[in-house]
Design a protein around this motif. Sequence first.
Motif, PDB file in Angstrom:
ATOM      1  N   LEU A 210      92.810  -9.670  15.429  1.00 40.84           N
ATOM      2  CA  LEU A 210      93.667 -10.741  15.926  1.00 40.84           C
ATOM      3  C   LEU A 210      92.964 -11.587  16.964  1.00 40.84           C
ATOM      4  O   LEU A 210      92.821 -12.785  16.800  1.00 40.84           O
ATOM      5  CB  LEU A 210      94.956 -10.159  16.517  1.00 40.84           C
ATOM      6  N   ILE A 211      92.478 -10.956  18.043  1.00 38.06           N
ATOM      7  CA  ILE A 211      91.912 -11.749  19.130  1.00 38.06           C
ATOM      8  C   ILE A 211      90.685 -12.518  18.671  1.00 38.06           C
ATOM      9  O   ILE A 211      90.573 -13.716  18.913  1.00 38.06           O
ATOM     10  CB  ILE A 211      91.559 -10.863  20.342  1.00 38.06           C
ATOM     11  N   ALA A 212      89.735 -11.838  18.006  1.00 36.87           N
ATOM     12  CA  ALA A 212      88.504 -12.526  17.608  1.00 36.87           C
ATOM     13  C   ALA A 212      88.795 -13.717  16.687  1.00 36.87           C
ATOM     14  O   ALA A 212      88.361 -14.835  16.975  1.00 36.87           O
ATOM     15  CB  ALA A 212      87.539 -11.553  16.947  1.00 36.87           C
ATOM     16  N   PRO A 213      89.532 -13.525  15.578  1.00 36.92           N
ATOM     17  CA  PRO A 213      89.832 -14.683  14.734  1.00 36.92           C
ATOM     18  C   PRO A 213      90.643 -15.742  15.462  1.00 36.92           C
ATOM     19  O   PRO A 213      90.416 -16.933  15.282  1.00 36.92           O
ATOM     20  CB  PRO A 213      90.646 -14.071  13.575  1.00 36.92           C
ATOM     21  N   PHE A 214      91.590 -15.289  16.321  1.00 36.62           N
ATOM     22  CA  PHE A 214      92.430 -16.259  17.020  1.00 36.62           C
ATOM     23  C   PHE A 214      91.620 -17.062  18.023  1.00 36.62           C
ATOM     24  O   PHE A 214      91.750 -18.283  18.116  1.00 36.62           O
ATOM     25  CB  PHE A 214      93.587 -15.552  17.734  1.00 36.62           C
ATOM     26  N   VAL A 215      90.758 -16.366  18.790  1.00 37.64           N
ATOM     27  CA  VAL A 215      89.922 -17.057  19.763  1.00 37.64           C
ATOM     28  C   VAL A 215      89.041 -18.074  19.061  1.00 37.64           C
ATOM     29  O   VAL A 215      88.924 -19.227  19.489  1.00 37.64           O
ATOM     30  CB  VAL A 215      89.058 -16.063  20.553  1.00 37.64           C
ATOM     31  N   LEU A 216      88.402 -17.667  17.979  1.00 36.35           N
ATOM     32  CA  LEU A 216      87.492 -18.559  17.282  1.00 36.35           C
ATOM     33  C   LEU A 216      88.236 -19.692  16.589  1.00 36.35           C
ATOM     34  O   LEU A 216      87.785 -20.841  16.600  1.00 36.35           O
ATOM     35  CB  LEU A 216      86.658 -17.769  16.272  1.00 36.35           C
TER      36      LEU A 216
ATOM     37  N   PRO B  59      66.528 -21.871  28.745  1.00 34.11           N
ATOM     38  CA  PRO B  59      67.021 -21.060  27.620  1.00 34.11           C
ATOM     39  C   PRO B  59      68.526 -21.266  27.439  1.00 34.11           C
ATOM     40  O   PRO B  59      69.273 -21.372  28.422  1.00 34.11           O
ATOM     41  CB  PRO B  59      66.692 -19.623  28.048  1.00 34.11           C
ATOM     42  N   ASN B  60      68.959 -21.333  26.193  1.00 32.97           N
ATOM     43  CA  ASN B  60      70.386 -21.542  25.919  1.00 32.97           C
ATOM     44  C   ASN B  60      71.265 -20.514  26.614  1.00 32.97           C
ATOM     45  O   ASN B  60      72.337 -20.844  27.142  1.00 32.97           O
ATOM     46  CB  ASN B  60      70.639 -21.497  24.412  1.00 32.97           C
ATOM     47  N   LEU B  61      70.824 -19.243  26.609  1.00 34.99           N
ATOM     48  CA  LEU B  61      71.630 -18.198  27.215  1.00 34.99           C
ATOM     49  C   LEU B  61      71.811 -18.437  28.719  1.00 34.99           C
ATOM     50  O   LEU B  61      72.874 -18.154  29.274  1.00 34.99           O
ATOM     51  CB  LEU B  61      70.998 -16.825  26.976  1.00 34.99           C
ATOM     52  N   THR B  62      70.789 -18.982  29.370  1.00 37.89           N
ATOM     53  CA  THR B  62      70.888 -19.292  30.794  1.00 37.89           C
ATOM     54  C   THR B  62      71.909 -20.401  31.033  1.00 37.89           C
ATOM     55  O   THR B  62      72.753 -20.304  31.937  1.00 37.89           O
ATOM     56  CB  THR B  62      69.511 -19.731  31.342  1.00 37.89           C
TER      57      THR B  62
ATOM     58  N   ARG C   9      81.679  -6.880  21.740  1.00 41.20           N
ATOM     59  CA  ARG C   9      80.359  -7.431  21.418  1.00 41.20           C
ATOM     60  C   ARG C   9      80.310  -7.935  19.974  1.00 41.20           C
ATOM     61  O   ARG C   9      79.796  -9.030  19.697  1.00 41.20           O
ATOM     62  CB  ARG C   9      79.272  -6.372  21.632  1.00 41.20           C
ATOM     63  N   LYS C  10      80.838  -7.142  19.055  1.00 43.26           N
ATOM     64  CA  LYS C  10      80.720  -7.468  17.640  1.00 43.26           C
ATOM     65  C   LYS C  10      81.675  -8.566  17.206  1.00 43.26           C
ATOM     66  O   LYS C  10      81.281  -9.483  16.471  1.00 43.26           O
ATOM     67  CB  LYS C  10      80.970  -6.207  16.788  1.00 43.26           C
ATOM     68  N   ASN C  11      82.921  -8.482  17.649  1.00 46.05           N
ATOM     69  CA  ASN C  11      83.953  -9.364  17.116  1.00 46.05           C
ATOM     70  C   ASN C  11      84.159 -10.647  17.905  1.00 46.05           C
ATOM     71  O   ASN C  11      84.722 -11.607  17.369  1.00 46.05           O
ATOM     72  CB  ASN C  11      85.287  -8.612  17.032  1.00 46.05           C
ATOM     73  N   ILE C  12      83.749 -10.653  19.162  1.00 49.96           N
ATOM     74  CA  ILE C  12      84.015 -11.831  19.982  1.00 49.96           C
ATOM     75  C   ILE C  12      82.740 -12.439  20.539  1.00 49.96           C
ATOM     76  O   ILE C  12      82.397 -13.586  20.243  1.00 49.96           O
ATOM     77  CB  ILE C  12      84.987 -11.490  21.134  1.00 49.96           C
ATOM     78  N   LEU C  13      81.995 -11.667  21.339  1.00 46.19           N
ATOM     79  CA  LEU C  13      80.855 -12.218  22.058  1.00 46.19           C
ATOM     80  C   LEU C  13      79.811 -12.814  21.117  1.00 46.19           C
ATOM     81  O   LEU C  13      79.351 -13.945  21.320  1.00 46.19           O
ATOM     82  CB  LEU C  13      80.223 -11.144  22.945  1.00 46.19           C
ATOM     83  N   ALA C  14      79.423 -12.084  20.083  1.00 48.40           N
ATOM     84  CA  ALA C  14      78.375 -12.557  19.183  1.00 48.40           C
ATOM     85  C   ALA C  14      78.781 -13.856  18.496  1.00 48.40           C
ATOM     86  O   ALA C  14      77.967 -14.785  18.357  1.00 48.40           O
ATOM     87  CB  ALA C  14      78.058 -11.485  18.141  1.00 48.40           C
ATOM     88  N   LYS C  15      80.035 -13.944  18.075  1.00 47.21           N
ATOM     89  CA  LYS C  15      80.490 -15.132  17.360  1.00 47.21           C
ATOM     90  C   LYS C  15      80.614 -16.339  18.282  1.00 47.21           C
ATOM     91  O   LYS C  15      80.269 -17.471  17.897  1.00 47.21           O
ATOM     92  CB  LYS C  15      81.818 -14.843  16.667  1.00 47.21           C
ATOM     93  N   VAL C  16      81.100 -16.109  19.507  1.00 43.98           N
ATOM     94  CA  VAL C  16      81.221 -17.211  20.461  1.00 43.98           C
ATOM     95  C   VAL C  16      79.834 -17.714  20.854  1.00 43.98           C
ATOM     96  O   VAL C  16      79.596 -18.927  20.933  1.00 43.98           O
ATOM     97  CB  VAL C  16      82.023 -16.776  21.701  1.00 43.98           C
ATOM     98  N   LEU C  17      78.901 -16.802  21.109  1.00 41.60           N
ATOM     99  CA  LEU C  17      77.550 -17.209  21.486  1.00 41.60           C
ATOM    100  C   LEU C  17      76.878 -18.014  20.378  1.00 41.60           C
ATOM    101  O   LEU C  17      76.143 -18.974  20.649  1.00 41.60           O
ATOM    102  CB  LEU C  17      76.702 -15.981  21.831  1.00 41.60           C
ATOM    103  N   GLU C  18      77.106 -17.637  19.136  1.00 45.45           N
ATOM    104  CA  GLU C  18      76.521 -18.371  18.016  1.00 45.45           C
ATOM    105  C   GLU C  18      76.985 -19.821  18.017  1.00 45.45           C
ATOM    106  O   GLU C  18      76.182 -20.752  17.847  1.00 45.45           O
ATOM    107  CB  GLU C  18      76.907 -17.698  16.691  1.00 45.45           C
TER     108      GLU C  18
END
Length: 221
Positions: A83-89, A171-174, A143-152
């Motif tokens: 729910l949260i990951a798909p909803f956030v994205l 650097p983009n991450l910075t 990490r898997k469902n939210i952070l990785a997708k948002v960072l991408e």
Amino acid sequence: MEESIEQWLAELEKIEAAGGKMTEKQSKILQAAIEVFAEKGFAAASTNEIAQRAGVAEGTIFRHYKTKKDLLLSIVAPVMGKLIAPFVLRDFNKVLDLDYERYDQFLRAVIANRIEFLHNHMHVLKILIQEIPFHPELQEQFRKNILAKVLERMNRIVDQFKMRGQLLDLPNLTIIRLTVSALIGYVAASLYHEQHEGSAWDDEREREDTISFIVRGLGAS
């Protein structure tokens, strides 16, 4: 608060549907647990208090959930993963899919979008913020469902503004880390002052000052 919790329960019931419909008692337990976990945190919450608020015997909780942690994970894990990951994205895509001429325009859109999301789902998000640091299972889900997708998605946005010469060649991450840190500081202060009536806080000015601070610090010109 009640409307937000009812929304989460409705979504949880959809998730549970594949394995059988949630019982009325189970729904009451989850609602009470969301309230108590959000108010007191997982460690300070007791199954006895959750049972009293749900109007059931404490033993009923343990017929549905073996431990208090199982109860927490039954609320958070499926919500985060399904729910949260798909909803956030999905909600965030309203911001990320638009083309902005300037970085400050993008930041204003992000703030407005995330403030609305926080207001609508504060209680479950409060549980996530409180408990993720202490539960490896939730950290992995995050990490898997939210952070990785948002960072991408954020990487693409930052690349676009760097190509236009609007951001420093860092650097983009910075860039993302510095941007998010400043925004979280503003949002946290804004929510605090919103909950404490009478406190001196000019939200519009604070928002614009935060955006100006980010743009001046990370801007290429």
